[in-house]
Design a protein around this motif. Structure first.
Motif, mmCIF file in Angstrom:
data_model
loop_
_atom_site.group_PDB
_atom_site.id
_atom_site.type_symbol
_atom_site.label_atom_id
_atom_site.label_comp_id
_atom_site.label_asym_id
_atom_site.label_seq_id
_atom_site.Cartn_x
_atom_site.Cartn_y
_atom_site.Cartn_z
ATOM 1 N N LYS A 62 0.796 -1.253 -0.006
ATOM 2 C CA LYS A 62 -0.042 -0.096 -0.131
ATOM 3 C C LYS A 62 0.915 1.245 0.102
ATOM 4 N N GLN A 63 2.196 1.055 -0.337
ATOM 5 C CA GLN A 63 3.071 2.337 -0.351
ATOM 6 C C GLN A 63 3.141 3.116 1.037
ATOM 7 N N ARG A 64 3.361 2.399 1.950
ATOM 8 C CA ARG A 64 3.284 3.111 3.396
ATOM 9 C C ARG A 64 4.763 2.584 3.959
ATOM 10 N N THR A 65 5.055 3.610 4.785
ATOM 11 C CA THR A 65 6.577 3.321 5.410
ATOM 12 C C THR A 65 6.175 2.233 6.587
ATOM 13 N N PRO A 66 6.968 1.144 6.429
ATOM 14 C CA PRO A 66 6.757 -0.104 7.217
ATOM 15 C C PRO A 66 7.495 0.319 8.739
ATOM 16 N N PRO A 67 6.991 -0.495 9.677
ATOM 17 C CA PRO A 67 8.014 -0.480 10.669
ATOM 18 C C PRO A 67 9.435 -1.012 10.721
ATOM 19 N N ALA A 68 10.559 -0.518 11.147
ATOM 20 C CA ALA A 68 11.887 -1.064 11.027
ATOM 21 C C ALA A 68 12.113 -2.333 11.561
ATOM 22 N N SER A 69 11.523 -2.735 12.538
ATOM 23 C CA SER A 69 11.714 -3.595 13.329
ATOM 24 C C SER A 69 10.653 -4.373 14.165
ATOM 25 N N VAL A 70 10.703 -5.147 14.823
ATOM 26 C CA VAL A 70 9.692 -5.737 15.704
ATOM 27 C C VAL A 70 9.484 -4.852 16.896
ATOM 28 N N PRO A 71 10.538 -4.373 17.545
ATOM 29 C CA PRO A 71 10.485 -3.371 18.480
ATOM 30 C C PRO A 71 9.877 -1.963 18.228
ATOM 31 N N ASP A 72 10.060 -1.845 16.741
ATOM 32 C CA ASP A 72 9.222 -0.559 16.142
ATOM 33 C C ASP A 72 7.735 -0.878 16.019
ATOM 34 N N MET A 73 7.422 -1.899 15.639
ATOM 35 C CA MET A 73 6.133 -2.362 15.578
ATOM 36 C C MET A 73 5.435 -2.310 16.878
ATOM 37 N N ALA A 74 5.983 -2.571 17.916
ATOM 38 C CA ALA A 74 5.475 -2.392 19.148
ATOM 39 C C ALA A 74 5.291 -0.969 19.718
ATOM 40 N N ARG A 75 6.339 -0.336 19.360
ATOM 41 C CA ARG A 75 6.071 1.145 19.206
ATOM 42 C C ARG A 75 4.995 1.754 18.813
ATOM 43 N N TRP A 76 4.819 1.351 17.388
ATOM 44 C CA TRP A 76 3.594 1.903 16.811
ATOM 45 C C TRP A 76 2.273 1.467 17.525
ATOM 46 N N ALA A 77 2.199 0.406 18.140
ATOM 47 C CA ALA A 77 1.167 -0.101 19.078
ATOM 48 C C ALA A 77 0.811 0.572 20.155
ATOM 49 N N ALA A 78 1.960 1.386 20.798
ATOM 50 C CA ALA A 78 1.701 2.212 21.696
ATOM 51 C C ALA A 78 1.402 3.637 21.419
ATOM 52 N N THR A 79 1.699 4.207 20.224
ATOM 53 C CA THR A 79 1.552 5.663 19.999
ATOM 54 C C THR A 79 0.807 5.808 18.840
ATOM 55 N N ARG A 80 0.220 4.857 18.349
ATOM 56 C CA ARG A 80 -0.726 5.211 17.152
ATOM 57 C C ARG A 80 -2.061 4.207 17.335
ATOM 58 N N SER A 81 -3.164 4.794 17.407
ATOM 59 C CA SER A 81 -4.491 4.208 17.713
ATOM 60 C C SER A 81 -4.724 3.233 16.373
ATOM 61 N N ILE A 82 -5.424 2.193 16.445
ATOM 62 C CA ILE A 82 -5.550 1.312 15.354
ATOM 63 C C ILE A 82 -6.415 1.803 14.457
ATOM 64 N N GLY A 83 -6.874 3.095 14.536
ATOM 65 C CA GLY A 83 -7.420 3.624 13.477
ATOM 66 C C GLY A 83 -6.655 4.800 12.595
ATOM 67 N N ASP A 84 -5.517 4.881 13.216
ATOM 68 C CA ASP A 84 -4.516 5.809 12.428
ATOM 69 C C ASP A 84 -4.219 5.496 10.992
ATOM 70 N N THR A 85 -4.211 6.345 10.236
ATOM 71 C CA THR A 85 -3.871 5.840 8.672
ATOM 72 C C THR A 85 -2.897 5.582 8.510
ATOM 73 N N ARG A 86 -1.592 5.309 9.424
ATOM 74 C CA ARG A 86 -0.471 5.023 9.049
ATOM 75 C C ARG A 86 -0.211 3.642 9.144
#
Length: 391
Positions: A62-86
Motif C-alpha cells: 500500500k506504499q506506506r512506510t513500514p516499521p523498521a523492526s519488531v520493537p518498532d512495531m510495538a512502539r507503533w502499537a503504543a503511539t498509534r491508535s488502530i484507526g491511525d491511517t499510518r
C-alpha cells in the motif's frame, strides 16, 4: 535487529492479510512479546516474526512506510491508535479506531489488545489460561464437586493477589484441595515493574496490583478501575517479607477477575432483593441463575468487554442445562457510558444463532428484576425483611 523483508526476496506463499485478520495477528504478537522474560536480541518466535513480515508486506503493497523492526512495531502499537491511517490495514465498519494496542503509561497490552488476541481463532485455542479453566471444570466434574469449582472461581475473582503465606494457607481450604496444583499454575510471581520503594500496592477496588507511574502516581490495569484517575491504595505488600507476592496471570485478571467482579456485584444486589442466585451453575454453564417466586428462571452471562463488535462476533447461545425461561447477556453500565452505540454495534455483529440472548447493562437487568418481583408481590416484603434485620 529484525530486518525489513523485501517484496522481491520474500516468498509470498501466504496471502497478505488486511483488516481484522492483521489487527488480530498484531495483537497476538504484542501479547506474546509482553510474555517474554526479557530482551530476545532480535530473535522472535515464528508467530511474532510472521506477523511482522505480514505487516511490512502490506505496508509495501500500500506504499506506506513500514516499521523498521519488531520493537518498532510495538512502539507503533503504543503511539498509534488502530484507526491511525499510518497503519496499512482497513478496519471493519463500526470498530472503535481510537484505541491503542499497548498502554503508553504501563507499556503493557491494553484490554482491547487482549480482546483482539482472543478473537484470533488460531491463538484462542492454545491459550494457557483457557486450558486451565477447562481443566478445572473437568477435574471438578469428574469428582462430582461443584462446590470446588465455585470456590475456585471466587478465589480468582476476590483474591487476584496472594502473598506466599496466603498461597500456602489455601492448602487448609477443603473446597480448594482438589485444585491445589492448578491454583499454583494460575498465579505467577509479581514482577519488579510493579514495585515502588520495595513494596507492592493493591487496588482497593478490585484487589489487583497497581502499576506505579512516575514518582507518586498509580494506575490500575482493569478498565473498571482505570476510569478513576486516582485509584485508592487498599494495602501495601512488602516484597522482602513472607516469601514473595503472587498475582494471577494478566489474561486471567482481565477475563476472569474483571467480569467476575461484575458477577459478584450482581449477586450481592440480587441477594439484597431477597433472591438466592446460583453462581456458575452446572460447572459454568452460565454465570448466574435466578429463580423468581412465581417459578420463572433467568440465566445470565456477564461479560466486561471493551469492544462490542468482538463481543457480538463471539456470542453464542447460552447452554440449556440447567434450564431457564429467559437468557441475558449483561455488560457493566460503564461500557454503555463509554460507547453510546454499544448495543447497536453488538447487535450488528451478533450471529443469528444467538439472537435470543438479550444484551442489557447491569442496571437495566436489575430494573427488570424489580419489575418481575413487583409482579410477584415480593419486592416490598424483601425490603421490609431487610429493614427488620437491620433493626
Amino acid at each position: 535487529m529484525t530486518t525489513v523483508p523485501s517484496p522481491h526476496t520474500t516468498t509470498p506463499l501466504e496471502p497478505i492479510f488486511d483488516g481484522a485478520h492483521l489487527v488480530k495477528a498484531v495483537a497476538s504478537a504484542i501479547v506474546r512479546l509482553s510474555q517474554q522474560a526479557g530482551p530476545q536480541e532480535g530473535v522472535y518466535d515464528a508467530v511474532v516474526q510472521s506477523t511482522y513480515n505480514q505487516l511490512v508486506l502490506l505496508c509495501l503493497q500500500k506504499q506506506r512506510t513500514p516499521p523498521a523492526s519488531v520493537p518498532d512495531m510495538a512502539r507503533w502499537a503504543a503511539t498509534r491508535s488502530i484507526g491511525d491511517t499510518r497503519w496499512p490495514w482497513t478496519l471493519p465498519e463500526d470498530f472503535d479506531g481510537t484505541v491503542t494496542l499497548v498502554d503508553a503509561q504501563t507499556a503493557t497490552p491494553t484490554q482491547q489488545c487482549m480482546e483482539w488476541q482472543v478473537a484470533a481463532a488460531n491463538v484462542a485455542a492454545e491459550q494457557v489460561e483457557n486450558q486451565l479453566m477447562l481443566t478445572a471444570i473437568a477435574t471438578c466434574q469428574n469428582a462430582g464437586a461443584p462446590e470446588s469449582y465455585t470456590a475456585f472461581r471466587r478465589l480468582l475473582i476476590t483474591r487476584p493477589v496472594l502473598t506466599q503465606a496466603q498461597r500456602a494457607a489455601l492448602a487448609d481450604d477443603l473446597d480448594l484441595e482438589l485444585l491445589r496444583d492448578l491454583i499454583h499454575r494460575c498465579y505467577e510471581p509479581a514482577p519488579a515493574s510493579y514495585l515502588r520503594d520495595g513494596a507492592y500496592a493493591v487496588c482497593a477496588r478490585c484487589g489487583c496490583l497497581l502499576v506505579p507511574i512516575g514518582r507518586d502516581r498509580y494506575v490500575c490495569e482493569l478498565d473498571r478501575c482505570r476510569r478513576d484517575q486516582h485509584p485508592r491504595v487498599g494495602a501495601t505488600l512488602d516484597a522482602r517479607q513472607g516469601g514473595g507476592v503472587y498475582q494471577l496471570t494478566r489474561p486471567m485478571r482481565m477475563f476472569i477477575t474483571g467480569p467476575g467482579l461484575a458477577e459478584t456485584d450482581l449477586e450481592e444486589a440480587l441477594v439484597q432483593r431477597g433472591l438466592r442466585p446460583q453462581m456458575w451453575p452446572n460447572f459454568d454453564a452460565y454465570d448466574l441463575r435466578i429463580e423468581f417466586p412465581r417459578g420463572r428462571v433467568w440465566a445470565i452471562d456477564v461479560k466486561d468487554r471493551a469492544n462490542p463488535a468482538l463481543l457480538g462476533r463471539s456470542t453464542a447461545p447460552l447452554r440449556p442445562d440447567p434450564p431457564y425461561n429467559a437468557g441475558f447477556l449483561v455488560v457493566p453500565h460503564y461500557r454503555f457510558d463509554e460507547r453510546e452505540d454499544y448495543p447497536r454495534v453488538y447487535a450488528h455483529h451478533r450471529p443469528d444463532t444467538a439472537a435470543e440472548v438479550d444484551l442489557l447493562s447491569d442496571t437495566a437487568l436489575l430494573a427488570r428484576v424489580d419489575q418481575e418481583l413487583d409482579r410477584a408481590g415480593t419486592r416490598r416484603r424483601a425490603a421490609d425483611n431487610r429493614g427488620g434485620a437491620r433493626a
